[in-house]
Write an enzyme that holds these catalytic residues in place. Structure first.
Site, PDB file in Angstrom:
ATOM      1  N   TYR A   1      38.531  -8.846  -9.981  1.00  0.00           N
ATOM      2  CA  TYR A   1      37.299  -8.206  -9.517  1.00  0.00           C
ATOM      3  C   TYR A   1      36.155  -8.467 -10.495  1.00  0.00           C
ATOM      4  O   TYR A   1      36.375  -8.638 -11.691  1.00  0.00           O
ATOM      5  CB  TYR A   1      37.475  -6.683  -9.409  1.00  0.00           C
ATOM      6  CG  TYR A   1      38.602  -6.223  -8.537  1.00  0.00           C
ATOM      7  CD1 TYR A   1      38.380  -5.901  -7.201  1.00  0.00           C
ATOM      8  CD2 TYR A   1      39.895  -6.098  -9.048  1.00  0.00           C
ATOM      9  CE1 TYR A   1      39.417  -5.455  -6.397  1.00  0.00           C
ATOM     10  CE2 TYR A   1      40.937  -5.661  -8.252  1.00  0.00           C
ATOM     11  CZ  TYR A   1      40.697  -5.338  -6.930  1.00  0.00           C
ATOM     12  OH  TYR A   1      41.729  -4.900  -6.137  1.00  0.00           O
TER      13      TYR A   1
ATOM     14  N   ASP B   1      36.713  -2.455   0.336  1.00  0.00           N
ATOM     15  CA  ASP B   1      35.840  -1.437   0.909  1.00  0.00           C
ATOM     16  C   ASP B   1      34.702  -2.091   1.689  1.00  0.00           C
ATOM     17  O   ASP B   1      34.393  -3.281   1.516  1.00  0.00           O
ATOM     18  CB  ASP B   1      35.256  -0.549  -0.187  1.00  0.00           C
ATOM     19  CG  ASP B   1      36.296   0.377  -0.805  1.00  0.00           C
ATOM     20  OD1 ASP B   1      37.347   0.587  -0.167  1.00  0.00           O
ATOM     21  OD2 ASP B   1      36.054   0.876  -1.923  1.00  0.00           O
TER      22      ASP B   1
ATOM     23  N   TYR C   1      42.689   1.295  -7.549  1.00  0.00           N
ATOM     24  CA  TYR C   1      41.329   1.583  -7.091  1.00  0.00           C
ATOM     25  C   TYR C   1      40.363   1.323  -8.243  1.00  0.00           C
ATOM     26  O   TYR C   1      40.336   2.060  -9.232  1.00  0.00           O
ATOM     27  CB  TYR C   1      41.219   3.031  -6.622  1.00  0.00           C
ATOM     28  CG  TYR C   1      41.981   3.336  -5.362  1.00  0.00           C
ATOM     29  CD1 TYR C   1      41.397   3.149  -4.110  1.00  0.00           C
ATOM     30  CD2 TYR C   1      43.288   3.814  -5.413  1.00  0.00           C
ATOM     31  CE1 TYR C   1      42.096   3.437  -2.944  1.00  0.00           C
ATOM     32  CE2 TYR C   1      43.997   4.107  -4.255  1.00  0.00           C
ATOM     33  CZ  TYR C   1      43.396   3.913  -3.025  1.00  0.00           C
ATOM     34  OH  TYR C   1      44.091   4.204  -1.873  1.00  0.00           O
TER      35      TYR C   1
END
Length: 402
Positions: free
Chosen positions: A296, A228, A364
Site C-alpha cells: 500500500y 474500500d 486494515y
C-alpha cells in the site's frame, strides 16, 4: 440360488411381464455381457422364454428413450446454445423405482438399479444425437428428462468463469454493486431511483460487456479481497473471477472483450490477462486472499511534529492485534485478528507523510495508521505519539502468499 432358480423366481414375481432390459439387469452380477438388454435376450433364447408386456417393472420406459432423445435435441436446438459436453439424468415414476427395489429385495440380490441404466442408455442416445461427449465432472449442460407421463425436458446451462486482474484508477467506485441502504435496491429518492449507493462499480464495468457478449442471464464477481470505495487499485491489479450464469455463448473472444471493457470503462477501470477459468478457481481465489501480501501507499496527516528519529521507530511495526474496526463493525463479526506488517518505509511530503506498507492480507491499513481509538495495537499513531489519519490510500500490489 443358481441362474435357473433366479430366473424362475423373477418370472413368478412378474408373471413373465418383464422386458429384456429389466430381466438382464437382474443377472448382471453372475453373467457377463455387453449390456442388460442383450443379456436378457440371451436368457430368452437359451431358456425359450415367452415374455409378455407391458413390463411390470419399468412400464416399457426403455421403448421411450429414442423419442426422449429426439425431444432433447429439439429443446437444445430451440435454445440455440454453444456447448461441448452434457450430462443426462432422468426422473422416473415412484412406483417404477419402488417395484425395481422390491424385486431385488425379494431375490436377495444387489444389482444395478433401473434409474442408473435408464440414465446410461438415454445418455448414449443424447450424446450421439447431439454429437458431443458426456462429462460427469463439469458439463456445459445438465439435461434432465422427466419420464413421468408426458416427456418433459429441462436444460440447466452451467456457468462459465473468466478470470483476470483489474486496476481501479479512480476513487469513489465500489468493487461490487452496492444496493441503496434506504430502499435495499428497489429505488427511492435517496438513490435517484437507481437502487444503488453508487452509479457504477468495478463489477458492473467489467460484467456488462461480458454479459452482452455471452448472452448470460446474470453475473457474480469474485475478487481476491477488496479495496474500500475511496481506495485506488494500482500496480498490476487485483485478481478476480467473473461468473457468468446461463451463457448462450461459452467461448467469447477474450482479447476483444478486454478491449471493449477498457474502452467503455473510460479510464475508471482497466482489466488485463483475461482467460477462461473454473469453479474451483473461484474458491481458491477466496481462500488465498488472506494468504496474499498487499503493498500500500498511504498519505498520512499528522496532528503534530515528529522527528526522523521518531519515524525510524515505525520499522518496529510487526505483529498487529486488530479488533474489528468501528467503521465495519455493523457488518463484520466483532473479534480480534492478528496480522503482520512485513515491511514499511516512509518519506516526508511537505506537511504529510508517505508510507509504503507491505502487509499480510486482511490488515486494515487505515486503522493501522489511526489506531481506531485503541482497537488496533500498535499503530502508527501510538508509535509516533501523535494522532495520525490516512488522507488517501492506494493498493500498489496484490502479491502471492506471504
Amino acid at each position: 440360488m443358481d441362474v435357473q432358480e433366479r430366473l424362475d423366481a423373477i418370472l413368478d414375481i412378474t408373471d413373465s411381464k418383464i422386458c429384456p432390459h429389466c430381466l438382464g439387469r437382474r443377472f448382471s452380477d453372475v453373467m457377463e455381457g455387453p449390456g442388460n438388454r442383450l443379456r436378457g435376450e440371451r436368457l430368452v433364447e437359451k431358456f425359450s422364454l415367452h415374455l409378455e408386456g407391458p413390463c411390470l417393472v419399468c412400464g416399457d420406459v426403455f421403448e421411450r428413450l429414442d423419442e426422449a432423445a429426439l425431444r432433447v435435441r429439439e429443446k437444445v436446438d430451440d435454445l440455440n446454445l454453444e456447448y461441448s459436453s452434457v450430462l443426462v439424468g432422468t426422473r422416473l415414476p415412484d412406483d417404477v423405482l419402488r417395484i425395481d427395489e422390491e424385486i431385488d429385495r425379494r431375490l436377495g440380490i444387489q444389482v444395478e438399479g433401473i434409474k442408473r441404466e435408464v440414465n446410461r442408455e438415454l445418455g448414449k442416445r443424447v450424446t450421439s444425437i447431439l454429437r458431443c461427449p458426456a462429462d460427469f465432472e463439469s458439463p456445459d449442460l445438465v439435461i434432465t428428462v422427466d419420464l413421468r407421463g408426458q416427456i418433459r425436458v429441462h436444460v440447466q446451462i452451467n456457468p462459465i468463469f473468466i478470470e483476470g486482474r483489474y486496476r481501479k484508477l479512480v476513487r469513489g467506485i465500489p468493487q461490487t454493486k452496492w444496493p441503496c441502504r434506504s430502499c435495499r435496491g428497489r429505488g427511492c429518492s435517496r438513490c435517484d431511483y437507481t437502487g444503488k449507493m453508487y452509479p457504477t462499480s468495478v463489477e458492473e464495468l467489467i460484467s456488462e460487456p461480458v454479459l452482452e457478449a455471452t448472452g448470460g442471464s446474470d453475473s457474480k464477481f469474485h475478487g481476491s479481497g477488496r479495496e474500500d470505495v475511496d481506495v485506488r487499485m494500482l500496480g498490476t491489479g487485483r485478481p478476480f473471477v467473473l461468473e457468468i450464469k446461463e451463457p448462450a455463448i461459452r467461448t467469447p473472444d477474450l482479447r476483444a472483450l478486454e478491449d471493449e471493457i477498457n474502452r467503455r470503462a473510460r479510464g475508471m477501470v482497466e482489466v488485463a490477462d483475461l482467460r477462461f477459468s473454473s469453479r474451483n478457481r473461484k474458491v481458491e481465489l477466496k481462500e488465498s486472499s488472506r494468504k496474499k501480501y498487499k503493498v500500500y501507499r498511504a498519505i498520512v496527516e499528522l496532528e503534530g511534529a515528529v522527528s526522523d528519529e521518531d519515524l525510524v521507530k515505525l520499522e518496529k511495526l510487526d505483529l498487529i492485534r486488530q479488533r474489528t474496526p468501528l467503521r465495519v463493525s455493523h457488518r463484520r463479526a466483532d473479534r480480534i485478528r492478528e496480522r503482520r506488517v512485513l515491511e514499511i518505509s516512509w518519506k516526508r511530503l511537505d506537511d504529510h507523510l508517505e508510507l509504503i506498507i507491505k502487509a499480510e492480507g486482511g490488515l486494515y491499513i487505515k486503522e493501522l495508521i489511526s489506531g481506531d481509538s485503541g482497537r488496533t495495537e500498535p499503530s502508527v499513531s501510538s508509535i509516533l505519539g501523535v494522532p495520525a489519519r490516512c488522507a488517501s490510500l492506494d493498493v500498489l500490489e496484490v502479491g502471492e502468499p506471504a
